[in-house]
Design a protein around this motif. Sequence first.
Motif, mmCIF file in Angstrom:
data_model
loop_
_atom_site.group_PDB
_atom_site.id
_atom_site.type_symbol
_atom_site.label_atom_id
_atom_site.label_comp_id
_atom_site.label_asym_id
_atom_site.label_seq_id
_atom_site.Cartn_x
_atom_site.Cartn_y
_atom_site.Cartn_z
ATOM 1 N N GLU A 38 0.814 -1.217 0.000
ATOM 2 C CA GLU A 38 0.000 0.000 0.000
ATOM 3 C C GLU A 38 0.847 1.265 0.000
ATOM 4 O OE1 GLU A 38 -3.672 1.954 2.619
ATOM 5 O OE2 GLU A 38 -2.940 -0.069 3.021
ATOM 6 N N THR A 39 1.988 1.219 0.687
ATOM 7 C CA THR A 39 2.844 2.402 0.758
ATOM 8 C C THR A 39 3.302 2.841 -0.624
ATOM 9 O OG1 THR A 39 3.624 1.790 2.958
ATOM 10 C CG2 THR A 39 4.976 3.341 1.709
ATOM 11 N N PHE A 40 3.701 1.856 -1.459
ATOM 12 C CA PHE A 40 4.137 2.183 -2.813
ATOM 13 C C PHE A 40 2.952 2.390 -3.751
ATOM 14 C CE2 PHE A 40 7.818 -0.395 -1.225
ATOM 15 C CZ PHE A 40 8.732 0.647 -1.188
ATOM 16 N N ALA A 41 1.951 1.532 -3.647
ATOM 17 C CA ALA A 41 0.815 1.566 -4.579
ATOM 18 C C ALA A 41 0.063 2.885 -4.492
ATOM 19 C CB ALA A 41 -0.123 0.402 -4.308
ATOM 20 N N LYS A 42 -0.046 3.466 -3.295
ATOM 21 C CA LYS A 42 -0.763 4.727 -3.115
ATOM 22 C C LYS A 42 0.155 5.939 -3.221
ATOM 23 C CE LYS A 42 -4.686 2.975 -0.486
ATOM 24 N NZ LYS A 42 -5.529 3.127 0.726
ATOM 25 N N GLU A 43 1.400 5.695 -3.642
ATOM 26 C CA GLU A 43 2.380 6.762 -3.872
ATOM 27 C C GLU A 43 2.634 7.604 -2.628
ATOM 28 O OE1 GLU A 43 0.914 8.906 -7.262
ATOM 29 O OE2 GLU A 43 1.626 7.377 -8.658
ATOM 30 N N ILE A 44 2.576 6.940 -1.456
ATOM 31 C CA ILE A 44 2.810 7.652 -0.205
ATOM 32 C C ILE A 44 4.247 8.159 -0.129
ATOM 33 C CG2 ILE A 44 2.921 7.365 2.314
ATOM 34 C CD1 ILE A 44 0.560 5.440 2.075
ATOM 35 N N THR A 45 5.186 7.351 -0.633
ATOM 36 C CA THR A 45 6.589 7.759 -0.593
ATOM 37 C C THR A 45 6.999 8.588 -1.802
ATOM 38 O OG1 THR A 45 7.168 5.638 -1.578
ATOM 39 C CG2 THR A 45 7.326 5.814 0.803
ATOM 40 N N GLY A 46 6.110 8.713 -2.790
ATOM 41 C CA GLY A 46 6.421 9.459 -3.996
ATOM 42 C C GLY A 46 5.982 8.709 -5.239
ATOM 43 N N LYS A 47 6.036 9.404 -6.372
ATOM 44 C CA LYS A 47 5.637 8.799 -7.640
ATOM 45 C C LYS A 47 6.796 8.034 -8.258
ATOM 46 C CE LYS A 47 2.080 12.225 -8.732
ATOM 47 N NZ LYS A 47 1.556 13.181 -9.745
ATOM 48 N N GLY A 48 6.465 7.128 -9.154
ATOM 49 C CA GLY A 48 7.490 6.350 -9.817
ATOM 50 C C GLY A 48 6.918 5.179 -10.567
ATOM 51 N N VAL A 49 7.661 4.083 -10.611
ATOM 52 C CA VAL A 49 7.268 2.911 -11.381
ATOM 53 C C VAL A 49 7.897 1.699 -10.690
ATOM 54 C CG1 VAL A 49 9.270 2.899 -12.918
ATOM 55 C CG2 VAL A 49 7.063 2.080 -13.762
ATOM 56 N N ALA A 50 7.453 0.504 -11.063
ATOM 57 C CA ALA A 50 8.063 -0.716 -10.529
ATOM 58 C C ALA A 50 8.534 -1.597 -11.681
ATOM 59 C CB ALA A 50 7.062 -1.477 -9.658
ATOM 60 N N ILE A 51 9.520 -2.423 -11.392
ATOM 61 C CA ILE A 51 10.042 -3.349 -12.403
ATOM 62 C C ILE A 51 10.107 -4.752 -11.795
ATOM 63 C CG2 ILE A 51 12.055 -3.995 -13.772
ATOM 64 C CD1 ILE A 51 12.644 -1.080 -14.205
ATOM 65 N N ALA A 52 9.522 -5.717 -12.517
ATOM 66 C CA ALA A 52 9.677 -7.121 -12.150
ATOM 67 C C ALA A 52 10.966 -7.603 -12.799
ATOM 68 C CB ALA A 52 8.481 -7.932 -12.635
ATOM 69 N N PRO A 53 12.047 -7.769 -12.033
ATOM 70 C CA PRO A 53 13.366 -7.984 -12.634
ATOM 71 C C PRO A 53 13.510 -9.344 -13.307
ATOM 72 C CG PRO A 53 13.480 -8.197 -10.256
ATOM 73 C CD PRO A 53 12.105 -7.722 -10.561
ATOM 74 N N SER A 54 14.237 -9.335 -14.435
ATOM 75 C CA SER A 54 14.614 -10.583 -15.091
ATOM 76 C C SER A 54 16.109 -10.833 -14.913
ATOM 77 C CB SER A 54 14.269 -10.528 -16.584
ATOM 78 O OG SER A 54 14.900 -9.426 -17.202
ATOM 79 N N GLY A 55 16.828 -9.808 -14.512
ATOM 80 C CA GLY A 55 18.259 -9.941 -14.251
ATOM 81 C C GLY A 55 18.542 -9.851 -12.765
ATOM 82 N N ASN A 56 19.806 -9.691 -12.431
ATOM 83 C CA ASN A 56 20.176 -9.635 -11.011
ATOM 84 C C ASN A 56 21.113 -8.469 -10.698
ATOM 85 O OD1 ASN A 56 22.493 -10.482 -12.246
ATOM 86 N ND2 ASN A 56 22.919 -12.174 -10.842
ATOM 87 N N GLN A 57 21.147 -7.458 -11.571
ATOM 88 C CA GLN A 57 22.020 -6.312 -11.359
ATOM 89 C C GLN A 57 21.210 -5.023 -11.265
ATOM 90 O OE1 GLN A 57 24.943 -6.189 -14.509
ATOM 91 N NE2 GLN A 57 26.317 -7.595 -13.417
ATOM 92 N N VAL A 58 21.729 -4.096 -10.444
ATOM 93 C CA VAL A 58 21.167 -2.748 -10.349
ATOM 94 C C VAL A 58 22.271 -1.779 -10.758
ATOM 95 C CG1 VAL A 58 20.132 -1.006 -8.849
ATOM 96 C CG2 VAL A 58 19.663 -3.433 -8.448
ATOM 97 N N VAL A 59 22.001 -0.963 -11.779
ATOM 98 C CA VAL A 59 22.995 -0.008 -12.263
ATOM 99 C C VAL A 59 22.498 1.411 -12.049
ATOM 100 C CG1 VAL A 59 23.879 -1.633 -13.964
ATOM 101 C CG2 VAL A 59 22.091 -0.013 -14.630
#
Length: 620
Positions: A492-513
């Motif tokens: 709910e915290t992310f879905a209702k944008e309580i912490t801010g706007k943005g997007v989500a990604i269901a990762p297929s890899g294992n790296q964050v750049v």
Amino acid sequence: MNYQELAGQILKHVGGGKNITQLNNCATRLRMNFKDESRVDVEALKKIQGVMGVSKKAGQYHIIIGPDVANVCNAIKKTAHIDTANSPNKSHGKVEQVLDIFASIFTPVIPAITAAGMIKAILVLCVLLGMSKESQGYIIVNFIADAGFYFLPIMLAFSTALKLGCNPYLAAMIGGVLLHPKFAGLVSAGDPVSFLSIPIKLVNYGSSVIPIILAVWFMTYVERFADRISPKPIKFLMKPVLTVLIVAPVTLIVLGPLGSNIGTVIATGTDFLNTHVSWLVPTLMGAFMPLLVLTGMHWSFLPILMTSYTTYGYEAVMGPGSLVSNICQGAASLSVALKTKNKTLKQLAGSAGITALMGITEPAMYGVTLRLKRPLIAVIIGGGTGGFYAGIMGVVRYTSGTPGLLSLPIFIGENPMNIVHACIAAAIGFVVTFILTWILGFEEPEDEFNDTDGQNEKQADHINKKSILSNKSIVYSPIQGEIVALSKVNDETFAKEITGKGVAIAPSGNQVVAPFDGEVVTVFKTKHAIGLRNNDGVELLIHIGIDTVALEGKYFTVHVKDGDAIKKGDLLMTFDKAMIEQEGYDCISPIIVTNTQVYAEVFSVDEGSADAGDRIITVI
């Protein structure tokens, strides 16, 4: 205003009373720190009737209420049990932590200093109207005002102890030691004094600032030591006795004189500037106050201001320049309101301009001048011009308070021309800023979003075409995977944008750049999340998985640390997606613009696939 109802609404959107670790207020704002900032709904707070604005500075949330803020603060304290004994949020940088400590120590005592200064101003007016300084009425009211300054060490002892987490009543007792009449008598007599054959420097600690802060800081260590060595059956008696018997002599022999010398250096430096280059500091403050407030660096001047008040009875470091700067924010906003053809901007700038003239500049700064850029240039030039006049005329502020038209009495003092020159300086700043804003102009809000980059056209089709301002910053995907709208995240915290706007990604890899050029602000201890800031000031949270904080760092490897500079594409983190999912956690990863509230709009792609480096968020 129904204070109880307003308090209830604020508590609802900050995660309740148990989420609050620090709560106090200044002249117009609630100042709050939280255990879990993700539970704070900034946008919902802004919509509450009675809340004029919300901002975050130096790791602390400011909820702007206005003159009724003290009543609202008291109502919140009565409504909920608030645990303020917790330590400050350690996720902030060292500079932010220091600024937060300054703010938490000095903010609670500002009402007392303000009251003392305003009473002094009233006495000045009474003398001008014929009251004798020898009359009993004058003498009584004068020592009432003096009490606010003389007993400052005790008040600072209490607030410092609350912030640093030691016993505030023992701290107040140490403050009382410095001010005790017997010690004051020894100082007046001037005869040598020693304790256990160790000489004690005779210092008048009335109205001092630095000595008691050093003493309470030392006390935090002594109290922990006393707690550790005191046997449980007699700890209640032994711990406070040991604490006072160690801290009080060390303060009188070492820390008090050291703090006094530091205060003398600060006062001497301030006096030198006021005497030899009186125009310099007000000019710089008038020009760059918006930038200091924006970064929270204005808190770093609090020890200097308090030392100046208690040493000279006034300060010329921040007050004159901030008065002019606040008036200039109002002038720029009103100029924009008159010139713009956009009805929404006209209404926003008009109301923000009026509140800025009263001393509350956040709506004007965040909503108008900072966003439109060129009006901010006019504010800087106008503020410097008015500040220069205030400096060469020797304008000073006699007591604390947010400078504006309603608080002009804080410039009333022994010199009757001081307030006259303060008004002239403000008028100069207003006129210069208003005209410059009109001449420099600004970009009118556009009617729709235009993708000028010509990249990722398929993704840009998903961006909502709303009215935006012209400047933009791009956030590129830090993770390879499928793009998911934030509203579909099972949290709910992310879905209702309580912490801010943005997007989500269901990762297929294992790296964050790295999604842009900038710096690492915070690497969470549990390694599941990382906070970044790009070179345009966009603050981004990359949160790998939902509830993965419970893994306590398992399956995560971080390749950067707090403060590291980063370039787009740099490797930040790796994670074991298979093992995280095997533990039963969802790996969908929200990517959030945490300072959404300071921008006109945050647009995000809401579906499709993304490779690391594809554009996913546009910040306006």
